[in-house]
Structure formats: C-alpha cells, structure tokens
Motif scaffolding. Structure first.
Motif, PDB file in Angstrom:
ATOM      1  N   PRO A  22       5.776  -0.207  -0.133  1.00  0.00           N
ATOM      2  CA  PRO A  22       6.590   0.688   1.019  1.00  0.00           C
ATOM      3  C   PRO A  22       7.593   0.217   1.626  1.00  0.00           C
ATOM      4  O   PRO A  22       7.881  -1.290   0.976  1.00  0.00           O
ATOM      5  CB  PRO A  22       5.212   0.624   1.970  1.00  0.00           C
ATOM      6  CG  PRO A  22       4.389  -0.741   1.661  1.00  0.00           C
ATOM      7  CD  PRO A  22       4.500  -0.760   0.047  1.00  0.00           C
TER       8      PRO A  22
ATOM      9  N   ALA B 133       3.169  -2.130  -8.349  1.00  0.00           N
ATOM     10  CA  ALA B 133       4.020  -3.228  -8.278  1.00  0.00           C
ATOM     11  C   ALA B 133       3.333  -4.337  -9.409  1.00  0.00           C
ATOM     12  O   ALA B 133       4.324  -4.968  -9.610  1.00  0.00           O
ATOM     13  CB  ALA B 133       3.775  -3.937  -6.955  1.00  0.00           C
ATOM     14  N   ASN B 134       2.080  -4.270  -9.866  1.00  0.00           N
ATOM     15  CA  ASN B 134       1.781  -5.462 -10.556  1.00  0.00           C
ATOM     16  C   ASN B 134       2.316  -5.558 -11.723  1.00  0.00           C
ATOM     17  O   ASN B 134       2.728  -6.587 -12.419  1.00  0.00           O
ATOM     18  CB  ASN B 134       0.250  -5.642 -10.380  1.00  0.00           C
ATOM     19  CG  ASN B 134      -0.361  -7.099 -10.783  1.00  0.00           C
ATOM     20  OD1 ASN B 134       0.313  -7.941  -9.992  1.00  0.00           O
ATOM     21  ND2 ASN B 134      -1.276  -7.187 -11.696  1.00  0.00           N
TER      22      ASN B 134
ATOM     23  N   GLU C 272      10.815  -7.152  -1.850  1.00  0.00           N
ATOM     24  CA  GLU C 272      10.276  -7.745  -3.005  1.00  0.00           C
ATOM     25  C   GLU C 272      10.915  -7.640  -4.364  1.00  0.00           C
ATOM     26  O   GLU C 272      10.956  -8.436  -5.391  1.00  0.00           O
ATOM     27  CB  GLU C 272       8.619  -7.061  -3.113  1.00  0.00           C
ATOM     28  CG  GLU C 272       7.979  -7.807  -4.232  1.00  0.00           C
ATOM     29  CD  GLU C 272       7.415  -9.002  -4.095  1.00  0.00           C
ATOM     30  OE1 GLU C 272       6.812  -9.531  -3.004  1.00  0.00           O
ATOM     31  OE2 GLU C 272       7.453  -9.848  -4.731  1.00  0.00           O
ATOM     32  N   MET C 273      11.535  -6.241  -4.510  1.00  0.00           N
ATOM     33  CA  MET C 273      11.945  -5.897  -5.704  1.00  0.00           C
ATOM     34  C   MET C 273      13.622  -5.608  -5.443  1.00  0.00           C
ATOM     35  O   MET C 273      14.272  -5.331  -6.381  1.00  0.00           O
ATOM     36  CB  MET C 273      11.500  -4.688  -6.205  1.00  0.00           C
ATOM     37  CG  MET C 273       9.950  -4.605  -6.302  1.00  0.00           C
ATOM     38  SD  MET C 273       9.406  -5.143  -7.913  1.00  0.00           S
ATOM     39  CE  MET C 273       7.634  -5.305  -7.529  1.00  0.00           C
TER      40      MET C 273
ATOM     41  N   GLU D 285       8.284  -1.681   3.885  1.00  0.00           N
ATOM     42  CA  GLU D 285       8.142  -3.084   4.420  1.00  0.00           C
ATOM     43  C   GLU D 285       8.196  -4.075   3.253  1.00  0.00           C
ATOM     44  O   GLU D 285       8.196  -5.339   3.660  1.00  0.00           O
ATOM     45  CB  GLU D 285       6.846  -3.163   5.311  1.00  0.00           C
ATOM     46  CG  GLU D 285       6.649  -2.718   6.569  1.00  0.00           C
ATOM     47  CD  GLU D 285       6.946  -1.219   6.830  1.00  0.00           C
ATOM     48  OE1 GLU D 285       7.061  -0.405   5.645  1.00  0.00           O
ATOM     49  OE2 GLU D 285       7.008  -0.652   8.029  1.00  0.00           O
ATOM     50  N   GLU D 286       7.955  -3.596   2.136  1.00  0.00           N
ATOM     51  CA  GLU D 286       7.737  -4.673   1.148  1.00  0.00           C
ATOM     52  C   GLU D 286       8.844  -4.514   0.114  1.00  0.00           C
ATOM     53  O   GLU D 286       8.870  -5.023  -0.959  1.00  0.00           O
ATOM     54  CB  GLU D 286       6.435  -4.604   0.374  1.00  0.00           C
ATOM     55  CG  GLU D 286       5.110  -4.800   1.059  1.00  0.00           C
ATOM     56  CD  GLU D 286       5.204  -6.385   1.630  1.00  0.00           C
ATOM     57  OE1 GLU D 286       6.129  -7.057   1.230  1.00  0.00           O
ATOM     58  OE2 GLU D 286       4.355  -6.430   2.554  1.00  0.00           O
TER      59      GLU D 286
ATOM     60  N   LYS E 255      10.036  -9.682 -12.379  1.00  0.00           N
ATOM     61  CA  LYS E 255      10.898  -8.786 -11.682  1.00  0.00           C
ATOM     62  C   LYS E 255      12.158  -8.599 -12.376  1.00  0.00           C
ATOM     63  O   LYS E 255      12.657  -7.538 -12.794  1.00  0.00           O
ATOM     64  CB  LYS E 255      10.874  -8.990 -10.250  1.00  0.00           C
ATOM     65  CG  LYS E 255       9.526  -8.846  -9.482  1.00  0.00           C
ATOM     66  CD  LYS E 255       9.732  -9.213  -7.974  1.00  0.00           C
ATOM     67  CE  LYS E 255       9.592 -10.545  -7.782  1.00  0.00           C
ATOM     68  NZ  LYS E 255      10.010 -10.985  -6.343  1.00  0.00           N
TER      69      LYS E 255
ATOM     70  N   ILE F 205       0.052  -8.522  -7.459  1.00  0.00           N
ATOM     71  CA  ILE F 205      -0.047  -7.742  -6.426  1.00  0.00           C
ATOM     72  C   ILE F 205      -1.089  -6.495  -6.717  1.00  0.00           C
ATOM     73  O   ILE F 205      -0.767  -5.790  -7.481  1.00  0.00           O
ATOM     74  CB  ILE F 205       1.316  -6.956  -6.077  1.00  0.00           C
ATOM     75  CG1 ILE F 205       2.422  -8.108  -5.651  1.00  0.00           C
ATOM     76  CG2 ILE F 205       1.488  -5.922  -5.098  1.00  0.00           C
ATOM     77  CD1 ILE F 205       4.020  -7.727  -5.787  1.00  0.00           C
TER      78      ILE F 205
ATOM     79  N   ASP G 134       3.114   1.546  -4.576  1.00  0.00           N
ATOM     80  CA  ASP G 134       2.351   0.484  -3.509  1.00  0.00           C
ATOM     81  C   ASP G 134       3.428  -0.534  -3.181  1.00  0.00           C
ATOM     82  O   ASP G 134       3.144  -1.787  -2.874  1.00  0.00           O
ATOM     83  CB  ASP G 134       1.031  -0.303  -4.316  1.00  0.00           C
ATOM     84  CG  ASP G 134       1.305  -0.863  -5.597  1.00  0.00           C
ATOM     85  OD1 ASP G 134       2.534  -0.636  -6.305  1.00  0.00           O
ATOM     86  OD2 ASP G 134       0.601  -1.548  -6.127  1.00  0.00           O
TER      87      ASP G 134
ATOM     88  N   ILE H  24       0.865  -1.128  -0.024  1.00  0.00           N
ATOM     89  CA  ILE H  24      -0.113  -0.063   0.064  1.00  0.00           C
ATOM     90  C   ILE H  24       0.927   1.052   0.038  1.00  0.00           C
ATOM     91  O   ILE H  24       2.022   1.217   0.225  1.00  0.00           O
ATOM     92  CB  ILE H  24      -1.051   0.158   1.049  1.00  0.00           C
ATOM     93  CG1 ILE H  24      -0.103  -0.245   2.342  1.00  0.00           C
ATOM     94  CG2 ILE H  24      -2.024  -0.787   1.140  1.00  0.00           C
ATOM     95  CD1 ILE H  24      -0.842   0.291   3.764  1.00  0.00           C
ATOM     96  N   PRO H  25       0.298   2.314  -0.527  1.00  0.00           N
ATOM     97  CA  PRO H  25       1.036   3.763  -0.291  1.00  0.00           C
ATOM     98  C   PRO H  25       1.557   4.040   1.024  1.00  0.00           C
ATOM     99  O   PRO H  25       1.195   3.669   2.010  1.00  0.00           O
ATOM    100  CB  PRO H  25      -0.012   4.829  -0.974  1.00  0.00           C
ATOM    101  CG  PRO H  25      -0.961   3.913  -1.649  1.00  0.00           C
ATOM    102  CD  PRO H  25      -1.101   2.440  -0.936  1.00  0.00           C
TER     103      PRO H  25
ATOM    104  N   TYR I 241       5.496  -7.269 -11.510  1.00  0.00           N
ATOM    105  CA  TYR I 241       5.532  -8.452 -11.154  1.00  0.00           C
ATOM    106  C   TYR I 241       4.822  -9.354 -12.176  1.00  0.00           C
ATOM    107  O   TYR I 241       5.675 -10.587 -12.451  1.00  0.00           O
ATOM    108  CB  TYR I 241       4.508  -8.476 -10.021  1.00  0.00           C
ATOM    109  CG  TYR I 241       4.607  -9.860  -9.006  1.00  0.00           C
ATOM    110  CD1 TYR I 241       5.692  -9.868  -8.192  1.00  0.00           C
ATOM    111  CD2 TYR I 241       3.611 -10.867  -9.368  1.00  0.00           C
ATOM    112  CE1 TYR I 241       5.757 -11.075  -7.413  1.00  0.00           C
ATOM    113  CE2 TYR I 241       3.656 -11.963  -8.666  1.00  0.00           C
ATOM    114  CZ  TYR I 241       4.764 -12.208  -7.509  1.00  0.00           C
ATOM    115  OH  TYR I 241       4.815 -13.237  -6.936  1.00  0.00           O
TER     116      TYR I 241
END
Lengths: 394, 260
Positions: free
Chosen positions: B126, B97-98, B132-133, B128-129, B105, A276, B124, A14-15, B101
């Motif tokens: 942040p 992100a999609n 992923e990339m 915390e993620e 990636k 996602i 999208d 999320i943003p 994905y």
C-alpha cells in the motif's frame, strides 16, 4: 519508513482495501489502552472470567530429576479455554465491541485461538467466524465442534496447504470482503501493524505476573525464560517485561518437525530468510523465488512458515536465543511432564519443556528457570496416542 | 510518451490479465501475442505466488497450476523477453511483494526493464510501504501502478498524486473474481481520483461481460478483466488461444461503442 517497525521488520504490507480498517484499529487501540475504564473492564475479565493471575508453580520433582536450575512453570494452561490465547482475545474482542463492530473473524491452527475467540465472542455477544485449514479441522475435529458449540461458524479452508497459513490467507480475504462491521482478531504477534504490538501488549501480562510472583517467592528475577514459538505470542508475552533485564536469558523453542535438515519442519529462525508476507516484513520459510514453503510440525499451533517481526529483531540483536525442537523431543517432553508433575502440557508448550530438559542440568542449582506452559494438552492426547501407535480417535 | 500512456490513446483501453505460466509458459507467450492481435491495449501478467491473498479461487488456482508446471520468476522473465519480439503493447506485472523481495528488488526491476515490463502492480504494497520499492522502480523506469479501492475514501488524493503509468481502481470489496453486479459508485470514485491526478484510470475486479466493461470504462479510461479470462484458460488449457482471443476481441469491440 512506515509505522510499526521492529528494526527492519514489521510494517503494513496489506491490500489497500484494508488500510483504513487497520488504521482504525490502531487509533482505537491508541485511545483505549490509555482509557482506565477499558483497562478496568479487561482486568475484571482477566480476574473473574479467565482466571488470572495464572499460577507460577515450583516444579520440585522436575527440578530434582534434572539436577540443575530451579524450575518454575507459568501455568497459562489453567486459563479459561486452556491456553494463553484468551489474554489477547479478551482484549481484542472487547476492543472490537468498543469500536462498534458486530462481528469478529479469526484464523486458527490447532484451534486454541479459534476456541478462545469463539468464547470471547459468545461472552460479548458478537458474531464469530473462524477460518481453519481443512487438514486441521480433520486433525482437531473436537475443537471444531467446540467452536460451533460456542456459536461460531467454522470454515474449513481448502486452498494451498490447508493449514494455518492458508487459514490466515482466507481470514484476510474475508476481511477485505466485509470490513465495515468486522474486526479480524489476529491470534499471534504477527500480521500488519498494529497487530504485533496489540497482541504483545495483551500478552505481556504473562511476564509481568512472572516477575511479580517470582519476586514474592524468591526475591529475584529468573535467569532463563523458556517458551515455544510459532508466530510467537506466548513467548513474546513471557519475554517482554524481561527484555530490558540483561541477566535474564530469553529462549524461544521453534518446531523442527522431523529435524531442521529434513524438509518437514517449521523452524523459521533456523531455516527462514527475510521476506514480506501476511502483512509484515519478517523471517519466513521460503524458496529462492519467495514461494512460501509448506511447513510441518506435529504441533498444529507451531505449524506456521513465519515468525512475528519483534522476534525476528530479538534474534538479530541476539537479545533472545532460538532453538529448534523435533517432534520426537516434544512428544517425549509431553510424556515427561505428564509423569513428573502430573501436568499434561499442550504439544506446543512441550517444545519448551523439551529444551528445558536439556538446559536445566547445565545450569547451577541456585539459578532459576521459568517455562511458559502456554496451553494444556487435552486437545493433543489422541494425536500423541496415534504417534505412539495407539489408534485412538476423538 | 510512455508505452503505458499510449495504451490509453486508442479509445477506451481493454486490459486482459493472465497468470504467467498458466497452464505453461509456451501457452502464455502465445496468449500474449494473440490478445494483442485481438485488440488488447495492455496486458497484465500475474507473477505466480504460493499465497495470493488478494485473489479469489479462480486466480488462486491459476497460480497453483503455473507453479506446479514449473514457472519461476527467471523463466517468466525469459518468456516475456522472448514474447517482446512480437508484442509491442505495454506489459505490466501483477506481483505480490515477496517474489520481488526474494529476487532482489533492484535485480527484479532491472530484469523488468530488460524483458520489456513497463510497470508493476503490487497488491500487498500500500501507499505507506511504497518506499520499499519506489527507488528501484524509478532507477529502471518501471511504473509503480497504485491501487485505489472503495474503502480508500480520503486516502485517494495522496495515493493518486504518486501515481505512475495508470491508476488501478478496484470496483468492489473483496478479492478478484467474476461478479453479477458491481455495486460501488465507481463514477464518483473515478471523479475523485481525477481531481488529484491526470494519470489514466482503469477499473478492474468483477468485470466479465461486455456490458459491465462498457459500464466501467464509460466512467473511466479502461477496463481490466482477469478471472473471466483465467476461467477460459482453466477450461481450455493449451487450446485456450482461440477462445481467449475471441473473448478479448468481443470485449474490445464492446468498448469501441463508447463515445467520448
């Protein structure tokens, strides 16, 4: 790896604007779920306001007619506001109030979650705004008025395909505009962590009651639990207590629309791929470039291009089975249950009834199947009449 | 020094945004060259997406126009690679992100490198993620540009520490779009970012006038403008090259007045 994972699914995509808000919800929920006073208040509302426990009804005529498994119906349609959505909404709106929020926002497809949210907001004295695709506000004009009657402001969303996914987009955008005093009350087991967990926890009362009621009546667990799946909240609620009971088959019924091979469908498990979107990693109907597909179902509540992350995991591990039901099969089941048992199910729930009609005859008579009737069908009568060529407008 | 770092060597940076393929890829390519010519220090290119949840109506519509005109991720990469014959300033993708994905990636970052994309901004994804990339970005030298917003507060340090390229400071709550007034204390937000990172800081969201750009860039290293430009493209379509170039020129001139 971030929090809120179900296998490789879930997460918090999320943003940045929303990250503190989402973590605030996570902390508050972590506290209140262990707070006897909060859980006591919620239990009081379930019993005295929502009408819980909901009945577990033995569908004797249907059982005899189908000639196989003994069929029980879990009557979530008898809850206040007419669906399982109230279970989650009472929990989340109570949580919002405890968090000191003064306003709730929500998306809605058919209007069930919107009506439930508007109801809980009226009850607890919070401001409420609902986002609903323009197409759905047209299809479900009565529910729009119902929400307004309950004091909510309804926004008709005109972006994108003007259906449920666009309503979620717009609710998320609105939350980034006004985040301090507002909680986004998500309606299904989807979105960023902690929502899939919170919604599941508030819905798992369905399976807890099924277990208890069936133990009292039959002294045993069911052999199969059947529920419809859009985002997947009623199914997750009906499955959850049985996930560890390997003898219980868990079957989710998604919307095949005009057929899984026809572009006009919403069968995410059948046709989707990993992606996602809407805050989560899960399965989505999308094209090769990751553009989210416009989906279709006669049921506005199942008309969603994704599925909750925990369902994606249950599918991968094989713990739950997922089948696709067409519009035609769902409408036939809608009519069937109305005549066989005098119960008009929501067109969403009729997808579960349709699969039960196929499965029950293949099961021996000593086995037990529970169908989750997630909502009542009054809202769908005009649409079904039109489907059958009778021009009734609300 | 990376291309992105150099973009901040020429006074306050002006960073225009366009949605790739809006109104068509040919026009986008011309816009890139014209904006460089007019003084842009870096360009942000939006990868069209069906559901851009961080965008206001203006950029949502640009995404729809680009997709309706047949823009795909592959065609966008081809256009950027071709534009690189004329365009030497840094180019960054703004993408959800999609699309990354779905493309794969690693393959996406590899194509970024081949086409000459210097960094990505993923609204999208942040902190915390970011894992992923992050590894795929690093493997191909693509900067992952982080976003800091008025709600980030105590998160600023942790986000800024991981910054690559530059830091995108969002001036306001809500989605992209022109705003009459920017109410956030951006000066304070940027000062906080600077304590944690030496990366350049550019401010975006809501900026449309030279006065706003000057006000935002004077407390940071540059200004990002999206919706105001996309509006010109919506209005003029294939004839938007001149008005967009004139606008970019005016904005960059405005920023040149800032002394420090």
């Amino acid at each position: 790896m971030s929090k809120g994972r179900y296998g490789q699914y879930g997460g918090q995509y999320i943003p940045e604007t929303l990250m503190n808000a989402v973590q605030e919800v996570e902390e508050a929920y972590g506290h209140y779920k262990n707070d006897p006073e909060f859980m006591g208040e919620l239990d009081y509302l379930y019993r005295n306001y929502a009408g819980r426990p909901s009945m577990l009804y033995y569908a004797e005529k249907m059982t005899k007619d189908l000639g196989g498994a003994k069929i029980y119906l879990k009557r979530e349609d008898l809850n206040h506001t007419g669906s399982h959505k109230i279970n989650n909404v009472l929990g989340q709106v109570l949580l919002a109030k405890k968090m000191g929020k003064t306003r709730v926002i929500a998306e809605t497809g058919a209007g069930q979650h919107g009506v439930a949210t508007a109801t809980a907001a009226a009850l607890m004295g919070l401001e409420c705004e609902i986002f609903m695709g323009k197409e759905d506000t047209d299809r479900q004009a009565l529910n729009v008025y119902r929400m307004e009657l309950l004091g909510a402001k309804v926004h008709a969303v005109t972006s994108g395909t003007m259906t449920l996914k666009d309503a979620v987009n717009e609710a998320m955008r609105e939350w980034t505009r006004r985040v301090d005093d507002t909680l986004y009350v998500l309606g299904s087991v989807m979105g960023p962590h902690p929502f899939p967990m919170i919604v599941r926890d508030f819905q798992k009362i369905i399976s807890r009651e099924i277990r208890q009621q069936l133990m009292e009546r039959e002294g045993r667990l069911p052999d199969a639990v059947v529920a419809c799946v859009g985002g997947g909240s009623n199914a997750m609620g009906a499955f959850y207590e049985f996930i560890g009971e390997k003898s219980v088959r868990l079957i989710g019924c998604e919307a095949a629309g005009l057929g899984v091979d026809n572009p006009k469908n919403a069968a995410t498990i059948a046709n989707g791929s990993e992606g996602i979107f809407h805050g989560m990693k899960s399965l989505f109907c999308q094209d090769e470039y990751g553009q989210i597909a416009p989906v279709y179902s006669i049921s506005a509540g199942l008309d969603y291009p994704g599925i909750g992350p925990e369902h994606a995991m249950l599918h991968d591990t094989g713990r739950a089975e997922y089948v696709a039901i067409t519009d035609e099969e769902a409408v036939a089941a809608f009519e069937y249950l109305s005549r066989a048992e005098g119960i008009i199910p929501a067109i969403e729930s009729a997808h579960a009834v349709a699969y039960a009609r196929k499965l029950a005859p293949q099961m021996p008579s000593e086995q037990i199947m529970v169908i989750n009737i997630s909502g009542r069908g009054d809202k769908d009568v005009a649409a079904i009449a039109r489907y059958r060529g009778v021009q009734i407008y609300e | 020094m990376s291309r992105i770092a150099k973009a901040f060597q020429n006074g306050k940076a002006f960073i225009p945004f366009v949605t790739g393929g809006d109104p068509d890829l040919e026009t986008s390519e011309k816009l890139l060259a014209a904006m460089q010519e007019a003084g842009a220090d870096m360009i942000e290119i939006g990868v069209p997406f069906s559901d851009p949840i961080a965008e206001g109506a203006v950029i949502q519509e640009a995404n729809e126009r680009a997709l309706a005109a047949g823009c795909t991720t592959d065609k966008l990469f081809d256009m950027v690679a071709h534009a690189r014959e004329k365009v030497s300033i840094p180019l960054v993708f703004l993408t959800y992100a999609n699309p990354i994905y779905a493309y794969g990636k690693r393959r996406f970052m590899e194509r970024c490198k081949q086409a000459g994309i210097d960094g990505i901004i993923v609204p999208d994804l942040p902190y915390e993620e970011r894992d992923e990339m992050a590894a795929d970005c690093e493997a191909f030298g693509i900067d992952m540009i982080p976003i800091i917003t008025p709600t980030s507060k105590e998160r600023i340090t942790m986000i800024a520490k991981e910054a690559a390229g530059f830091i995108y400071c969002v001036s306001s709550l809500g989605v992209t779009g022109v705003r009459k007034e920017i109410q956030t204390d951006v000066r304070n937000m940027v000062a906080y970012v600077r304590k944690a990172s030496n990366a350049p800081v550019a401010v975006g969201f809501g900026i449309s006038t030279p006065e706003q750009a000057v006000s935002m860039a004077s407390v940071s290293d540059g200004a990002i403008v999206g919706s105001a430009i996309v509006k010109l493209i919506a209005q003029h379509g294939r004839q938007s090259i001149e008005p967009v170039a004139a606008y970019v020129g005016m904005m960059k001139e405005g920023l040149k007045e800032i002394k420090n």
